[in-house]
Design an enzyme around this catalytic site. Structure first.
Site, PDB file in Angstrom:
ATOM      1  N   GLU A 282       0.809  -1.235   0.000  1.00  9.80           N
ATOM      2  CA  GLU A 282       0.000   0.000   0.000  1.00  9.80           C
ATOM      3  C   GLU A 282       0.840   1.282   0.000  1.00  9.80           C
ATOM      4  OE1 GLU A 282      -3.005  -0.244   3.029  1.00  9.80           O
ATOM      5  OE2 GLU A 282      -3.741  -2.167   2.308  1.00  9.80           O
TER       6      GLU A 282
ATOM      7  N   HIS B 164     -10.021  -6.482  -1.955  1.00  9.90           N
ATOM      8  CA  HIS B 164     -11.071  -6.384  -0.922  1.00  9.90           C
ATOM      9  C   HIS B 164     -12.295  -5.753  -1.578  1.00  9.90           C
ATOM     10  CE1 HIS B 164      -8.373  -7.759   2.149  1.00  9.90           C
ATOM     11  NE2 HIS B 164      -7.500  -6.819   1.854  1.00  9.90           N
TER      12      HIS B 164
ATOM     13  N   GLU C 280      -5.520 -10.780  -1.723  1.00  7.30           N
ATOM     14  CA  GLU C 280      -6.286 -10.674  -0.466  1.00  7.30           C
ATOM     15  C   GLU C 280      -7.794 -10.653  -0.754  1.00  7.30           C
ATOM     16  OE1 GLU C 280      -4.930  -7.464   1.980  1.00  7.30           O
ATOM     17  OE2 GLU C 280      -2.835  -7.696   1.380  1.00  7.30           O
TER      18      GLU C 280
ATOM     19  N   ASP D  81     -11.571 -10.842  -0.811  1.00  7.69           N
ATOM     20  CA  ASP D  81     -12.783 -11.112  -0.051  1.00  7.69           C
ATOM     21  C   ASP D  81     -13.858 -10.190  -0.627  1.00  7.69           C
ATOM     22  OD1 ASP D  81     -11.309  -9.631   2.981  1.00  7.69           O
ATOM     23  OD2 ASP D  81     -12.018  -8.647   1.155  1.00  7.69           O
TER      24      ASP D  81
ATOM     25  N   ASN E 281       2.360  -4.541  -3.518  1.00  5.84           N
ATOM     26  CA  ASN E 281       0.990  -4.957  -3.219  1.00  5.84           C
ATOM     27  C   ASN E 281       0.127  -3.740  -2.920  1.00  5.84           C
ATOM     28  OD1 ASN E 281      -0.789  -7.257  -2.712  1.00  5.84           O
ATOM     29  ND2 ASN E 281      -0.770  -6.652  -0.556  1.00  5.84           N
TER      30      ASN E 281
HETATM   31  C1  XIL Z   1      -5.080  -6.922   8.237  1.00  6.36           C
HETATM   32  C2  XIL Z   1      -5.214  -8.162   9.105  1.00  6.36           C
HETATM   33  O1  XIL Z   1      -6.114  -9.057   8.482  1.00  6.36           O
HETATM   34  C3  XIL Z   1      -5.707  -7.771  10.486  1.00  6.36           C
HETATM   35  O2  XIL Z   1      -5.744  -8.926  11.312  1.00  6.36           O
HETATM   36  C4  XIL Z   1      -4.765  -6.731  11.085  1.00  6.36           C
HETATM   37  O3  XIL Z   1      -5.256  -6.344  12.341  1.00  6.36           O
HETATM   38  C5  XIL Z   1      -4.674  -5.525  10.152  1.00  6.36           C
HETATM   39  O4  XIL Z   1      -4.208  -5.949   8.860  1.00  6.36           O
HETATM   40  N1  XIL Z   1      -4.516  -5.069   3.545  1.00  6.36           N
HETATM   41  C6  XIL Z   1      -3.402  -5.744   3.895  1.00  6.36           C
HETATM   42  C7  XIL Z   1      -3.412  -6.662   5.042  1.00  6.36           C
HETATM   43  O5  XIL Z   1      -2.404  -5.737   3.151  1.00  6.36           O
HETATM   44  O6  XIL Z   1      -2.132  -6.818   5.648  1.00  6.36           O
HETATM   45  C8  XIL Z   1      -4.435  -6.248   6.070  1.00  6.36           C
HETATM   46  O7  XIL Z   1      -4.504  -7.301   7.021  1.00  6.36           O
HETATM   47  C9  XIL Z   1      -5.779  -6.017   5.405  1.00  6.36           C
HETATM   48  C10 XIL Z   1      -5.683  -4.942   4.376  1.00  6.36           C
END
Ligand code: XIL
Length: 530
Positions: free
Chosen positions: A325, A408, A441, A443, A372
Site C-alpha cells: 500500500e 477487498h 487478499e 474477499d 501490493n
Molecule cells: C489486516 C489483518 O487481516 C488484520 O488482522 C490486522 O489487524 C490488520 O491488517 N490489507 C493488507 C493486510 O495488506 O495486511 C491487512 O490485514 C488487510 C488490508
C-alpha cells in the site's frame, strides 16, 4: 446454459421417480448436473450412432469435445448456485463422466450390427438416458428406490426393443436389454461418480495456486481449519505474523515464532508461501521506526529489518510483498500526491520503495518481489497513479517481479464490484509491463451492496467468479489468495468491526455459493483451457 424450465422439468421428473427423498439442495444442484449428464449421454449416443464405422474420427472427436465443453459450462453454472457441499461431493466430475459415457456408447453400439440396429438402439437409449441418470441420482439417497426405478425403466425399454427387435436382422452380441442395461447403468453411474475435488487439486491442475491467509494460532485452535486448508489451498500467506511490528518489535529483537509456524505448516503440507509484508507504512510500523531520527537512521532500520527477515526464509518463500500500500488508503483523507503519508514516505520519499526492493533482492536472489496495493482492480485515477508509480520504479531499475491486487471487493461505501472483464483488463495492464500479477487478499463484502436484484450470497458468488475467472484467463496471473477462508475469522469483523460475511466458507465451515463459483471457474479452466 441452464434454463430454469429444464431444471423444473427435471425436478418434476425426479418427483415422478419418487424423488421425494432427494434433499432439496442436491435436487437443485445435483439435478442441474444430472441434466447435463443426461443430455451428454443422449448426445454421445447420437454421435456414436451417426459416426460409427464412418471412419471420420476427427469429426466424431470434434463433436465429443463439444459435448465436454457443454457439460463443463453447465457444471460451472451448477457449482456456482449449489448451496451445499452435498452437490459437489455426490455428483461426478463432468468431463470424466462424459468420457466414460462416450466410451460405453461406442462399445455398446459396436455390439449391434448392422448399423441400422445401432441407430435404433442409440435412439432408444438416448430416450432413456435422462430417466436412468435420474435414477442414479435417486441412488444417492435411496438404493432400494433406485433399484425399483431402474427395473421399471429397463422393463419399459425392453418392451420397446422387444416389440421391434426381432426380425430386424439385428444380432446383438448380448441380449438386447443387457446391452441397453449397460448403456443406461453407466449413464447413471457416470452421473453418480463421486469425486469431490478441492480447490487445491483444481488449482494445482491448472497451475494457479489457490491461497489463504492464516493466523497460525487460529488454525491450531480450530479442528476444522487444517482439514479445510489441506483440501482447499495450495498457498499460505501470514495474515500478520511476518509484518514488521510483530516480527521485529525493537532493534535487534526478533519474534520469529508465529512466522516460523506458518512456514513450518506450509512445508509440512507442501504449500507455497507468500511473505507479507516487509514494509507497510500505513500500519504495523513499530514505535522505534516511527521515531527514527532521520533518513539515515530509517535506512539503517530498513536494512536491518529486510535483511534479517528475508535472509531467514531465503529459498523457502516464493514471493514477498516487499512494500504494501504505497498509495494513501482509500478511507484516509487524500494526500496531495496520492501517496501514503507514512514515516518512510516522509523521510525518504518514494526512494524507500526502491531501497526496500534492492535490500530484499540482495538478501534472496530467487524470491519473487511484489508491490501490493488495494483498490486497483478497476480502472480510474487510483489505478493510473499506481501504474505511473510502477513504471517510474521499473524505469529506475527497481527489481519488481510482480504486482499484488489485494481485492477487498465492495468493502467501502464506494462499493466497487469489478466484473470479469474489468478484472481481466486491470490484470493485463500490469502484466503487459512484463510483470507477474496475483490477486492477494480477495474477499467480497455483502454489506454495502445496494440496489442489487440478486440475493447477497449469489451476487457475492458472481464477484468471486469474476476475480477467479479473470486471473485464470491472464497467463501471468500466478495465483489467487483469499484473505482468510471462513467468515468466522475475517479481518473485516475483527479489525474493521463490521458484521460481514466476505469469505467462501461460513462460520460453520459450510461452503457458500462463492466457494462453488471458485470451483466452477477452476473446472471450466481445467476443461476448456486458458
Ligand atoms: C489486516 C489483518 O487481516 C488484520 O488482522 C490486522 O489487524 C490488520 O491488517 N490489507 C493488507 C493486510 O495488506 O495486511 C491487512 O490485514 C488487510 C488490508
Amino acid at each position: 446454459m441452464f434454463r430454469s424450465g429444464a431444471i423444473l422439468g427435471l425436478l418434476l421428473l425426479l418427483s415422478s421417480e419418487t424423488f421425494a427423498a432427494v434433499p432439496p439442495d442436491l435436487a437443485r444442484c445435483g439435478s442441474a448436473k444430472l441434466e447435463a449428464i443426461a443430455q451428454a449421454c443422449s448426445d454421445l449416443l447420437g454421435i456414436e450412432a451417426r459416426f460409427r464405422n464412418r471412419g471420420n474420427e476427427g469429426e466424431r472427436e470434434r463433436r465429443r469435445e463439444g459435448v465436454r465443453r457443454r457439460v463443463v459450462a453447465a457444471w460451472a453454472e451448477a457449482e456456482s448456485f449449489a448451496g451445499d457441499a452435498t452437490c459437489a461431493e455426490r455428483t461426478a466430475r463432468g468431463p470424466d463422466a462424459v468420457d466414460a459415457l462416450a466410451a460405453l456408447a461406442e462399445e455398446v453400439l459396436a455390439e449391434v450390427t448392422p448399423p441400422r440396429c445401432a441407430a435404433r438402439l442409440g435412439r432408444l437409449a438416448r430416450r432413456h438416458c435422462r430417466r436412468l441418470v435420474n435414477v442414479e441420482a435417486l441412488a444417492l439417497v435411496s438404493a432400494q428406490k433406485a433399484d425399483e426405478a431402474r427395473t421399471r425403466v429397463v422393463a419399459q425399454a425392453r418392451r420397446r426393443l422387444s416389440l421391434r427387435w426381432p426380425g430386424q436382422g439385428c444380432s446383438p452380441g448380448a441380449e438386447p436389454d443387457d446391452a441397453l442395461r449397460r448403456v443406461l447403468t453407466l449413464a447413471g453411474g457416470a452421473a453418480a461418480q463421486a469425486s469431490p475435488r478441492g480447490l487445491r487439486e483444481l488449482g494445482d491442475a491448472v497451475g494457479v495456486p489457490v491461497g489463504v491467509s492464516i493466523e497460525p494460532f487460529e488454525v491450531a485452535a480450530d479442528p476444522d481449519y487444517l482439514p479445510t486448508l489441506r483440501r482447499e489451498t495450495g498457498s499460505l500467506t501470514a495474515e500478520n505474523a511476518m509484518k514488521w511490528a510483530p516480527i521485529h518489535p525493537a532493534p535487534g529483537q526478533w519474534n520469529f515464532g508465529p512466522a516460523d509456524a506458518v512456514m513450518d505448516l506450509a512445508e509440512e503440507e507442501g504449500m507455497r508461501v507468500r511473505g507479507h509484508a516487509l514494509v507497510w507504512g500505513a500500519l504495523s510500523v513499530p514505535a522505534y521506526v516511527e521515531a527514527a531520527s532521520g533518513p539515515e537512521q530509517l535506512r539503517a532500520y530498513l536494512a536491518e529489518h529486510i535483511t534479517g527477515v528475508v535472509d531467514r526464509y531465503a529459498g523457502r518463500i516464493a514471493q514477498w510483498d516487499v512494500v504494501n500500500e504505497p498509495l494513501s488508503a482509500i478511507l484516509d483523507p487524500p494526500t496531495s500526491d496520492g501517496l501514503d503519508d507514512n514515516v518512510f514516505q516522509r523521510l525518504l520519499g518514494t526512494a524507500y520503495i526502491a531501497e526496500a526492493f534492492h535490500l530484499a533482492r540482495a538478501a534472496d536472489p530467487t524470491v519473487r518481489l511484489f508491490l501490493n496495493e488495494n483498490g486497483i482492480a478497476a480502472p480510474g485515477p487510483r489505478q493510473d497513479l499506481f501504474y505511473d508509480l510502477v513504471v517510474d520504479l521499473l524505469v529506475q531499475g527497481v527489481p519488481i517481479d510482480g504486482i499484488g491486487f489485494q481485492g477487498h471487493v465492495g468493502l467501502t461505501p464506494l462499493a466497487v464490484y469489478p466484473d470479469r472483464a474489468t478484472w481481466e483488463a486491470s490484470l493485463r495492464r500490469f502484466a503487459d509491463l512484463g510483470l507477474d500479477v496475483e490477486i492477494t487478499e480477495l474477499d467480497v463484502s455483502v454489506l454495502f451492496r445496494f440496489g442489487s436484484s440478486r440475493p447477497p450470497l449469489r451476487a457475492q458468488a458472481d464477484d468471486y467468479r469474476a476475480a477467479f475467472g479473470a486471473c485464470l484467463r491472464v497467463p501471468r496471473c500466478r495465483g489467487v489468495t483469499t484473505w482468510g477462508i471462513s467468515d468466522r475469522y475475517t479481518w473485516v469483523r475483527s479489525f474493521l468491526g463490521l458484521p460481514d460475511d466476505p469469505l467462501p466458507f461460513d462460520d460453520g465451515w459450510i461452503p457458500k455459493p462463492a466457494y462453488f463459483a471458485m470451483r466452477g471457474s477452476l473446472y471450466e479452466r481445467l476443461y476448456t483451457g486458458p
